[in-house]
Design an enzyme around this catalytic site. Structure first.
Site, PDB file in Angstrom:
ATOM      1  N   SER A   1      37.450 -34.151  15.712  1.00 13.39           N
ATOM      2  CA  SER A   1      38.852 -33.435  15.728  1.00 13.39           C
ATOM      3  C   SER A   1      39.041 -32.225  14.716  1.00 13.39           C
ATOM      4  O   SER A   1      40.149 -32.421  14.313  1.00 13.39           O
ATOM      5  CB  SER A   1      39.925 -34.420  15.893  1.00 13.39           C
ATOM      6  OG  SER A   1      39.990 -35.063  16.943  1.00 13.39           O
TER       7      SER A   1
ATOM      8  N   ASN B   1      29.876 -28.334  19.811  1.00  9.82           N
ATOM      9  CA  ASN B   1      29.304 -29.117  20.761  1.00  9.82           C
ATOM     10  C   ASN B   1      30.094 -28.937  22.120  1.00  9.82           C
ATOM     11  O   ASN B   1      31.355 -29.612  22.063  1.00  9.82           O
ATOM     12  CB  ASN B   1      29.335 -30.491  20.299  1.00  9.82           C
ATOM     13  CG  ASN B   1      28.764 -31.714  21.455  1.00  9.82           C
ATOM     14  OD1 ASN B   1      28.256 -31.187  22.636  1.00  9.82           O
ATOM     15  ND2 ASN B   1      29.102 -32.878  21.377  1.00  9.82           N
TER      16      ASN B   1
ATOM     17  N   LYS C   1      30.013 -30.253  24.832  1.00 11.81           N
ATOM     18  CA  LYS C   1      29.728 -31.611  25.677  1.00 11.81           C
ATOM     19  C   LYS C   1      29.833 -31.122  27.286  1.00 11.81           C
ATOM     20  O   LYS C   1      29.085 -30.161  27.409  1.00 11.81           O
ATOM     21  CB  LYS C   1      31.048 -32.289  25.310  1.00 11.81           C
ATOM     22  CG  LYS C   1      31.133 -32.666  23.964  1.00 11.81           C
ATOM     23  CD  LYS C   1      32.032 -33.827  23.545  1.00 11.81           C
ATOM     24  CE  LYS C   1      32.378 -33.904  22.241  1.00 11.81           C
ATOM     25  NZ  LYS C   1      33.104 -35.192  21.893  1.00 11.81           N
TER      26      LYS C   1
ATOM     27  N   GLU D   1      30.404 -38.605  12.033  1.00 12.57           N
ATOM     28  CA  GLU D   1      31.261 -38.479  13.081  1.00 12.57           C
ATOM     29  C   GLU D   1      32.166 -39.825  13.160  1.00 12.57           C
ATOM     30  O   GLU D   1      31.569 -40.832  13.801  1.00 12.57           O
ATOM     31  CB  GLU D   1      30.972 -38.104  14.415  1.00 12.57           C
ATOM     32  CG  GLU D   1      30.136 -36.797  14.388  1.00 12.57           C
ATOM     33  CD  GLU D   1      30.185 -36.128  15.613  1.00 12.57           C
ATOM     34  OE1 GLU D   1      30.796 -35.131  15.886  1.00 12.57           O
ATOM     35  OE2 GLU D   1      29.980 -36.754  16.750  1.00 12.57           O
TER      36      GLU D   1
ATOM     37  N   GLU E   1      29.038 -40.845  21.588  1.00  9.04           N
ATOM     38  CA  GLU E   1      29.152 -41.075  23.334  1.00  9.04           C
ATOM     39  C   GLU E   1      28.040 -41.415  23.782  1.00  9.04           C
ATOM     40  O   GLU E   1      27.948 -42.209  24.788  1.00  9.04           O
ATOM     41  CB  GLU E   1      29.605 -39.683  23.735  1.00  9.04           C
ATOM     42  CG  GLU E   1      31.044 -39.204  23.319  1.00  9.04           C
ATOM     43  CD  GLU E   1      31.433 -37.831  23.438  1.00  9.04           C
ATOM     44  OE1 GLU E   1      32.565 -37.614  23.144  1.00  9.04           O
ATOM     45  OE2 GLU E   1      30.484 -36.952  23.908  1.00  9.04           O
TER      46      GLU E   1
END
Length: 249
Positions: free
Chosen positions: A211, A10, A12, A166, A96
């Site tokens: 992470s 991803n 982002k 996640e 997010e």
């Protein structure tokens, strides 16, 4: 059942025409993998990446989608538009989107429904905050987020949905759940699904995100219920991402 591993990057809101070109160039040097490799660029680069990957086995994901199929929704992107660029997966429910843009469980479920109707595969992101983990609410939160989707599309639809667990406290923080912590949650999610359908529970791929790095990925992938990874920052480095793909076997 042996489930194919998925390693998804991803990107982002990162990149430029130049850096995206360079990153894809690096990824195309990757050896063939038994895992499915997926990249998720920002909307402006979908066309560029789609063209560059057209002859490769790397799949394309979009980072978001509108809950509407078309019309007067300025700034939105529809599922049918994504299909024109050979997109296979679409991220929905990323923490997010939930925290920064107040996307509710029900709203996310409506996006999942629309994607399935368009023949696209939702990558449903779920996970708890640090406060929720400390209050021992991890499974309550994850089950609530999954249940909202089950309520709208039914359990059988999860045969075409990928789940990405996640933990919010591990995203972009450098902290990561241990392989054992990830396994515990993945196993519990699978058991939750199995209460409604054992067949679906055995089939559904559950990825870990938060992470993920090459140094920690082998231990994660060794866990029986971890079916791959949704990789953030490390996916912007071709060598690091390729090392994660290699560790998936």
């Amino acid at each position: 059942m042996i489930r194919q591993k998925i390693v998804a990057g991803n990107w982002k809101m990162n990149g430029s025409k130049e850096t995206v070109s360079s990153l894809v160039e690096g990824l195309l040097k990757m050896d063939a993998s038994n895992s499915e490799v997926v990249v998720s660029p920002s909307f402006p680069y979908l066309s560029q990446v789609s063209d560059a990957l057209s002859a490769s086995a790397i799949q394309l994901a979009a980072q978001n989608v509108s809950d509407q199929s078309k019309g007067a929704f300025t700034g939105e992107v529809s599922a049918s538009m994504l299909k024109e660029f050979a997109v296979k997966y679409v991220l929905v429910g990323h923490s997010e989107r939930r925290s920064l843009y107040a996307e509710s469980d029900a709203f996310i479920a409506s996006k999942v429904k629309l994607l399935l109707e368009e023949g696209l595969s939702p990558m449903l992101c779920i996970g708890e905050t640090l406060a929720e983990r400390e209050a021992e609410q991890t499974l309550v939160v994850c089950q609530r987020q999954v249940q909202a989707v089950i309520d709208l599309v039914g359990i059988e639809a999860f045969g075409n949905i990928v789940i990405a667990y996640e933990p919010v406290w591990a995203i972009g923080t450098g902290l990561s759940a241990s392989a054992e912590q990830a396994q515990d949650v993945h196993s519990a999610i699978r058991q939750f699904l199995a209460e409604l359908s054992q067949t679906v529970a055995e089939k559904v791929q559950i990825l870990y995100g938060g992470s993920v790095k090459a140094s920690s990925s082998s231990a994660l992938f060794a866990m029986p219920d971890v079916d791959g990874a949704l990789v953030g920052g490390a996916s912007l480095d071709a060598d690091e991402f390729i090392a994660i793909v290699k560790s998936a076997g």
